[in-house]
Design a protein around this motif. Sequence first.
Motif, mmCIF file in Angstrom:
data_model
loop_
_atom_site.group_PDB
_atom_site.id
_atom_site.type_symbol
_atom_site.label_atom_id
_atom_site.label_comp_id
_atom_site.label_asym_id
_atom_site.label_seq_id
_atom_site.Cartn_x
_atom_site.Cartn_y
_atom_site.Cartn_z
ATOM 1 N N LYS A 49 4.217 2.042 -9.242
ATOM 2 C CA LYS A 49 5.088 2.932 -8.369
ATOM 3 C C LYS A 49 3.956 3.685 -7.360
ATOM 4 N N PRO A 50 4.892 4.122 -6.119
ATOM 5 C CA PRO A 50 6.122 3.481 -5.401
ATOM 6 C C PRO A 50 5.815 2.162 -5.388
ATOM 7 N N TRP A 51 7.095 1.554 -5.581
ATOM 8 C CA TRP A 51 7.254 -0.024 -5.438
ATOM 9 C C TRP A 51 7.345 -0.435 -4.024
ATOM 10 N N LEU A 52 6.378 -1.517 -3.833
ATOM 11 C CA LEU A 52 6.508 -2.497 -2.788
ATOM 12 C C LEU A 52 7.719 -3.410 -3.029
ATOM 13 N N LEU A 53 8.794 -3.329 -2.421
ATOM 14 C CA LEU A 53 9.964 -4.047 -2.950
ATOM 15 C C LEU A 53 9.496 -5.649 -3.096
ATOM 16 N N PRO A 54 8.894 -6.261 -1.971
ATOM 17 C CA PRO A 54 8.543 -7.770 -2.172
ATOM 18 C C PRO A 54 7.523 -7.942 -3.376
ATOM 19 N N THR A 55 6.895 -6.915 -3.756
ATOM 20 C CA THR A 55 6.071 -7.068 -5.042
ATOM 21 C C THR A 55 7.163 -7.084 -6.315
ATOM 22 N N LEU A 56 7.797 -6.299 -6.053
ATOM 23 C CA LEU A 56 8.796 -6.036 -7.493
ATOM 24 C C LEU A 56 9.476 -7.419 -7.589
ATOM 25 N N VAL A 57 9.939 -7.941 -6.758
ATOM 26 C CA VAL A 57 10.886 -9.418 -6.534
ATOM 27 C C VAL A 57 9.798 -10.445 -7.019
ATOM 28 N N GLU A 58 8.721 -10.426 -6.307
ATOM 29 C CA GLU A 58 7.604 -11.657 -6.738
ATOM 30 C C GLU A 58 7.051 -11.581 -8.150
ATOM 31 N N THR A 59 7.032 -10.206 -8.610
ATOM 32 C CA THR A 59 6.463 -9.961 -9.940
ATOM 33 C C THR A 59 7.605 -10.452 -11.113
#
Length: 124
Positions: free
Chosen positions: A105-115
């Motif tokens: 956190k804070p999230w990088l949104l593409p990283t959240l989805v990729e993970t």
Amino acid sequence: MASTLLVAEDDRLGALLAEQVLRGAGWEVVVTGDGVEAIEALQAAPDRFALALLDLVMPRADAIAVIDAARALRPAPPIVLTSGYPESFVRERLGARTISGFVPKPWLLPTLVETVRRALGELS
């Protein structure tokens, strides 16, 4: 039918953001506000969740307690942890417990989805 993800996040804005981003990526999402609610959701429907995204620090029960409860289920869903603490600190807190991914956190949104996709085996 879309896979269902469990998101356990006590920060309401963070929970809403995760829910919107993960739904936008094609998953169904169930949000709980603390660790006890996450444990109850997992125990009520052990086969429902393809993955659990857990905040490390939550009220009533932290992610470690949720991981331990999830591991008692068969099949146990993959676990992705998220925290504002450094990954090294998180790994130390986990001890011998294993997880399928970590999102700082804070999230990088593409990283959240990729993970999440990687933890589900959708990416190599």
